[in-house]
Design a protein around this motif. Structure first.
Motif, short mmCIF file in Angstrom:
data_model
loop_
_atom_site.label_atom_id
_atom_site.label_comp_id
_atom_site.label_asym_id
_atom_site.label_seq_id
_atom_site.Cartn_x
_atom_site.Cartn_y
_atom_site.Cartn_z
N VAL A 1 0.87 -1.17 0.00
CA VAL A 1 0.00 0.00 0.00
C VAL A 1 0.91 1.22 0.00
CG1 VAL A 1 -1.73 1.32 1.26
CG2 VAL A 1 -1.88 -1.18 1.19
N MET A 2 0.78 2.01 -1.04
CA MET A 2 1.69 3.16 -1.24
C MET A 2 0.83 4.41 -1.38
SD MET A 2 4.76 4.35 -1.97
CE MET A 2 5.27 5.84 -2.81
N PHE A 3 0.84 5.25 -0.33
CA PHE A 3 -0.05 6.41 -0.28
C PHE A 3 0.73 7.69 -0.06
CE2 PHE A 3 -4.68 7.10 0.16
CZ PHE A 3 -5.15 5.93 -0.44
N SER A 4 0.16 8.79 -0.52
CA SER A 4 0.68 10.10 -0.15
C SER A 4 0.27 10.41 1.29
CB SER A 4 0.10 11.19 -1.06
OG SER A 4 0.43 10.96 -2.40
N GLY A 5 1.08 11.23 1.96
CA GLY A 5 0.65 11.73 3.26
C GLY A 5 -0.46 12.75 3.08
N ILE A 6 -0.23 13.68 2.17
CA ILE A 6 -1.22 14.69 1.77
C ILE A 6 -1.29 14.68 0.26
CG2 ILE A 6 -1.69 17.17 1.62
CD1 ILE A 6 -0.57 17.50 4.40
N ASN A 7 -2.49 14.60 -0.28
CA ASN A 7 -2.66 14.62 -1.72
C ASN A 7 -2.31 16.01 -2.26
OD1 ASN A 7 -4.65 15.25 -4.19
ND2 ASN A 7 -4.07 13.09 -4.22
N TYR A 8 -1.47 16.05 -3.26
CA TYR A 8 -0.96 17.33 -3.77
C TYR A 8 -2.07 18.21 -4.34
CZ TYR A 8 -1.52 16.46 -8.78
OH TYR A 8 -2.07 16.27 -10.03
#
Length: 428
Positions: free
Chosen positions: A186-193
């Motif tokens: 699972v590879m996620f952004s911390g905050i979506n740009y």
């Protein structure tokens, strides 16, 4: 707080701001002879005034010591990176041994996926948010292709619900659970740009681990912006850039986090280099890679000292300011005021021209507000720039504005809202 739509209210908040003096630590660009209103720290942070001094110190060492600068002088280069680890571990909520400084963000994500994307049998898929920053999409796509998989099959994307812009944590959890037997990472952004949404990383990591997958995070828009507790949240790995909220210069050095539970896991692949070799034997120049214990064992190439000097200039300011907890308290007030003022503009014009798609819950966002302009979007963006308000533009109709607590003021917020109102008057 009961915000008010007056300049007097904004200046009073500035007078009460205990962090207000840190604005003087930065070089603020000018527009028509006046300081610009810089609301673009989500893209490139401002230059610390000390950056030139810190850089010049290392240039002086190069001048006077040449190669001996690695071992001599006030800041021998061989251990220079260690000066950054303490402040970074505070920002990231990590143990010092779990953090190192190296490379650039996408390079680091590739290196980390060498270790933590381990497709086997039917467990070969990567789950990520739809609309992740394109570089992340390209990195993940190329990783699955490298292992012989079709991205259309091997990448699972979590999408917003119909008619919405942001994600529900429940939907992320459900999609992981529904594909638990097939997900490797699972590879996620911390905050979506794009939307500015701050994801529930602790829950995402826990759900990934329950499914038998690794959890890794791109913290480009989160590091130095929002509170992080990577160790306690159980993240397996993370990387970030330093040139946004950490103000370390365009293309500034990145870093990585690797959870300590992986330090002695010999089943993890890694692309090795001399700088990651165990420190006590590095100069024996022996064959056979033996990694340094900790995140430093993932280092590959020689430390770029000049980039690290710029990074240190900013990190020292973070330390003086009291770190992310102190900055976060101001940030919530500052971004809350920006949200209030944008809504006031809509109210005053009797038309919701400016639609904020960033979550309203302060716990689900950082500094950034993403504003959809429902008409004349690019013209409004250009009007702001022409009148000294520097934000940034994302197609097709979004203006991103970030009020950064280290150098932005409540007066900045008030005046930027006035320009948003003036734009509506000027542009039919």
């Amino acid at each position: 707080m009961n915000y008010q739509d007056t300049l007097a209210f904004a200046t009073e908040l500035d007078a009460q701001d205990q962090l207000g003096g840190f604005r003087n630590e930065f070089l603020i660009p000018k527009h028509n002879g006046k300081y610009a209103i810089y609301l673009c720290g989500n893209s490139l942070g401002l230059q610390p005034k000390t950056a030139k001094l810190y850089l010049q110190d290392q240039l002086n060492s190069w001048e006077t010591l040449a190669v001996e600068g690695w071992f001599q002088g006030d800041d021998p280069w061989l251990a220079y990176h260690k000066k950054l680890i303490g402040p970074l571990s505070n920002i990231l909520g990590a143990k010092p041994a779990e953090v190192t400084v190296m490379n650039s963000l996408t390079v680091n994500l590739h290196l980390l996926m060498v270790s933590f994307y381990k497709p086997t049998g039917k467990r070969y898929k990567i789950l990520m948010e739809a609309g992740a920053f394109p570089s992340d999409q390209y990195a993940v796509e190329s990783q699955v292709r490298f292992h012989g998989f079709d991205p259309a099959d091997a990448i699972i994307e979590v999408k917003p619900r119909e008619g919405e812009s942001t994600l529900h944590t429940a939907d992320i959890i459900k999609l992981i659970d529904d594909n638990a037997d097939e997900i490797a990472l699972v590879m996620f952004s911390g905050i979506n740009y794009y939307t500015g949404q701050f994801f529930d990383l602790e829950t995402i990591a826990a759900t990934a681990h329950k499914a038998g997958a690794y959890a890794g995070f791109d913290l480009a828009h989160a590091a130095g912006n929002v509170p992080l507790q990577l160790h306690d949240w159980g993240a397996d790995f993370a990387s970030w850039c330093s040139y946004k909220y950490m103000n370390s210069g365009p293309g500034g050095i990145s870093g990585v986090f690797v959870n300590e539970r992986h330090f002695t896991d010999t089943t993890l692949n890694r692309f090795a280099g001399w700088w990651g070799y165990r420190h006590d034997q590095r100069f024996l120049m022996a064959q056979g890679f033996q990694p340094e214990v900790g995140a430093e064992g993932w280092n590959v190439s020689t430390a770029p000292i000049m980039l690290m000097a710029l990074h240190k200039a900013s990190l020292d300011i973070f330390e003086k300011a009291g770190g992310v907890p102190a900055l976060r308290a101001k940030s919530e007030l500052l971004t809350g005021y920006l949200e209030y003022m944008i809504k006031q503009v809509n109210t005053n014009f009797g038309d919701d021209v400016y639609k904020i798609i960033t979550p309203t819950d302060p716990a689900a966002r950082g500094c950034q507000l993403s504003v959809v302009c429902k008409r004349n979007a690019k013209a409004i963006f250009n009007y702001l720039a022409d009148n000294g308000v520097i934000g940034d533009w994302r197609e097709p109709d979004v203006i991103r504005l970030s009020a950064v607590p280290l150098y932005n003021t409540f007066t900045d917020v008030y005046e930027s809202a006035q320009q948003l109102a003036n734009a509506l008057k000027a542009i039919n």
